[in-house]
Design an enzyme around this catalytic site. Structure first.
Site: not given
Length: 214
Positions: A124, A142
């Site tokens: 991420k 997220d």
């Protein structure tokens, strides 16, 4: 999990997002690729606002991995101790700074594999850096994007990797660059976890969420 929306509906959703905010921006403060890496690494299990508050003075004196090493872990902790898991994050920031100095000449690499090899930098974080700094259409999933993708039907998936693939597969290419920011901002401020603002949502009529608030 909502059913996958069709191509035309997804395109209309992103047309509306673009009309409302043509150039969406990430909310983490940074001055270069290195400070962006640090900020994103610090943001795990923390709010962007909290990270910005902690790094405001830090980034006035530290903008390179060499400067971070010169600052030292104890002084770094003094700046970031208001952030959750700050001790472990401080150790990772120091380790990744050392690697950047020793292995990359103090520069942040622009490949996902190289970024993911840095301590405290997962997929991420790597995708955020690739997207925000190098304008590569990487999709950092997220909790906000995961929630929005599954509620709306834009990018349903059982885990973050599945949602990432769904975004890449189903969102039109011309919207890929900003897709991450449009979705995260919509999830953060409109499609909230507990009380989504469905009555004022600009895609209410297109969204597949069955439990829309009234």
């Amino acid at each position: 999990m909502a059913k996958q929306l069709d191509f035309h509906t997804i395109r209309e959703i992103f047309i509306r997002f673009h009309a409302a905010e043509p150039e969406p921006k990430g909310e983490l403060d940074h001055v270069n690729a290195y400070t962006l890496v640090v900020a994103v690494a610090l943001s795990a299990q923390a709010t962007d606002a909290g990270v910005n508050k902690a790094t405001r003075k830090l980034f006035e004196i530290v903008t390179t991995p060499r400067q971070m090493l010169d600052l030292g872990e104890d002084r770094l902790i003094e700046h970031i101790k208001t952030i959750g898991l700050y001790r472990n994050k401080a150790k990772n920031v120091m380790k990744l700074s050392r690697i950047l100095v020793d292995d990359y000449g103090g520069e942040v690499p622009n490949s996902r594999a190289a970024l993911e090899s840095l301590p405290g930098v997962g997929r991420k974080t790597a995708n955020v850096v690739l997207n925000m700094w190098w304008q590569f259409p990487a999709q950092a999933v997220d909790t906000h994007i995961f929630r929005f993708g599954n509620r709306s039907g834009v990018a349903p998936g059982k885990d973050v990797n599945a949602v990432e693939r769904s975004i890449e597969d189903n969102i039109p290419v011309d919207f890929q660059q900003h897709a991450h920011h449009w979705m995260i901002l919509h999830g953060r401020y409109h499609c909230k976890a507990r009380k989504p603002l469905c009555p004022t949502c600009l895609i209410r009529d297109l969204c597949e969420y069955e439990d829309k608030t009234v």
